[in-house]
Scaffold this motif. Structure first.
Motif, PDB file in Angstrom:
ATOM      1  N   LEU A  46       0.819  -1.212   0.000  1.00 16.72           N
ATOM      2  CA  LEU A  46       0.000   0.000   0.000  1.00 16.72           C
ATOM      3  C   LEU A  46       0.855   1.264   0.000  1.00 16.72           C
ATOM      4  O   LEU A  46       0.588   2.209  -0.735  1.00 16.72           O
ATOM      5  N   TRP A  58      -5.878   4.193  -5.357  1.00 16.58           N
ATOM      6  CA  TRP A  58      -5.799   3.944  -3.916  1.00 16.58           C
ATOM      7  C   TRP A  58      -5.487   5.225  -3.164  1.00 16.58           C
ATOM      8  O   TRP A  58      -6.027   5.479  -2.089  1.00 16.58           O
ATOM      9  N   LEU A  65      -8.544   3.711   2.734  1.00 16.01           N
ATOM     10  CA  LEU A  65      -7.256   3.023   2.850  1.00 16.01           C
ATOM     11  C   LEU A  65      -7.025   2.544   4.281  1.00 16.01           C
ATOM     12  O   LEU A  65      -6.461   1.473   4.508  1.00 16.01           O
ATOM     13  N   SER A 106     -15.150   0.732  -1.787  1.00 15.42           N
ATOM     14  CA  SER A 106     -13.695   0.840  -1.718  1.00 15.42           C
ATOM     15  C   SER A 106     -13.059   0.063  -2.862  1.00 15.42           C
ATOM     16  O   SER A 106     -13.678  -0.826  -3.458  1.00 15.42           O
ATOM     17  N   ILE A 108      -9.701  -0.902  -2.189  1.00 13.86           N
ATOM     18  CA  ILE A 108      -8.482  -1.322  -1.484  1.00 13.86           C
ATOM     19  C   ILE A 108      -8.441  -2.848  -1.412  1.00 13.86           C
ATOM     20  O   ILE A 108      -8.834  -3.461  -0.411  1.00 13.86           O
ATOM     21  N   GLU A 171      -6.881  -1.562 -10.233  1.00 13.09           N
ATOM     22  CA  GLU A 171      -7.310  -1.276  -8.868  1.00 13.09           C
ATOM     23  C   GLU A 171      -8.777  -0.861  -8.793  1.00 13.09           C
ATOM     24  O   GLU A 171      -9.302  -0.646  -7.700  1.00 13.09           O
TER      25      GLU A 171
END
Length: 333
Positions: A46, A58, A65, A106, A108, A171
């Motif tokens: 990350l 992200w 996050l 999200s 993530i 992503e």
């Protein structure tokens, strides 16, 4: 005004140095406090993505996050405390993590890893989600400061912009029609193999994140453009993590060395594969890691590569079978 190649490379080097320093601080804190899981392995993935791509997908959701992996960590820990290790239970955690990601809107994906890690490690302490939250909150603060006051790359080259768009696409939320079937089938098959053989890291958590990206976006080449590199890169980062763990006594210097070597490997192979950085840090949260860890990583990544290409072929064949033989593509009027 566009940056020169030298300036862009300088920015990249500074960003990666910041990533290594950040992980080093977290590792030192984990070693000093005795809370090993402050060093959540996906922190490396990350931090590398958001700091080297401060305008990426992200990076544009800093609070998700922090919160998404924390919530999935709580789910994973709760189920680990009440269920035994097994393929079905891992699949349950993955499914609930995916629902959580969906509900929180999200992207993530490493949150899946946060959910599965307690089951793989046998972690039962409620310090785990607290450690996840603290590490990610620190990352969010460092990242926001970097984006505000650091050296930014607001004028990337055309190739860099195209590469960033490709990574953002990977992503983004999964959109393939059958991705959930492909992903969950893979988790169940490899999870069963891990359960039967006792090699829990056949299905190591970052592998599920990579599988999520692949099955959700099978038309995007990304790091699978050269599929043979995938197992090699992961094997190398896993081996480096194991070697430095034993050679340097699992301290923060060993962690920083592992991240540095892993970043160099990604540069040498010219791939953007953040989960490979997480693979290198797994030995630092494992109990007595040995040669079986890199062996499991190699077997798991090879299995994902073969399964993915089989899935793509089946998907293409299925799509072709449902196109009528007399179908003629209409021409523009």
């Amino acid at each position: 005004m566009k940056q020169t190649i030298l300036e862009r490379k300088t920015v990249q080097t500074i960003a990666e140095t910041l990533v290594i320093a950040f992980i080093g601080v977290v590792a030192w804190t984990a070693h000093s406090t005795g809370i090993a899981l402050l060093l959540f392995p996906e922190l490396a993935a990350l931090s590398h993505d958001v700091i080297t791509r401060p305008r990426g997908k992200w990076a544009n959701q800093p609070w998700r996050l922090v919160l998404t992996p924390t919530v999935t960590a709580i789910i994973g820990l709760y189920l680990t405390r009440h269920l035994s290790y097994g393929a079905l239970n891992i699949a349950l955690i993955v499914a609930l993590s995916l629902i959580c990601i969906k509900l929180m809107k999200s992207t993530i994906a490493p949150a899946i890893s946060a959910g599965v890690l307690p089951m793989v490690l046998g972690e039962r302490s409620w310090l785990y989600p607290c450690a996840i939250f603290l590490g990610l909150a620190l990352l969010a603060i460092v990242f926001l400061l970097w984006r505000q006051f650091g050296v930014g790359n607001d004028h990337p080259s055309r190739s860099e912009a195209e590469h960033s768009e490709l990574v953002d696409a990977l992503e983004a939320p999964a959109h393939d029609r059958f991705w959930i079937i492909g992903l969950m089938t893979f988790v169940l098959i490899l999870g069963a193999a891990a359960q039967i053989t006792g090699l829990r890291f056949l299905l190591f958590p970052p592998l599920i994140v990579m599988a999520y990206e692949l099955f959700g976006h099978p038309e995007i080449p990304g790091w699978m453009k050269h599929p043979v590199l995938f197992p090699i890169v992961c094997l190398l980062t896993a081996s480096i993590g194991l070697i430095t763990h034993h050679a340097l006594h699992a301290n923060f210097i060993a962690v920083m060395t592992t991240v540095l070597c892993s970043v160099v490997i990604l540069r040498l192979f010219d791939v953007h594969m953040p989960p490979a950085l997480a693979v290198g840090l797994l030995p630092f949260v494992m109990t007595a890691p040995d040669y079986r860890f890199p062996l499991s990583v190699l077997l798991g990544t090879v299995a994902l590569t073969l399964y993915f290409f089989g899935y793509k072929r089946l998907r293409q064949r299925y799509s072709t079978e449902f196109v009528p033989e007399n179908f003629v593509k209409p021409q523009n009027a």
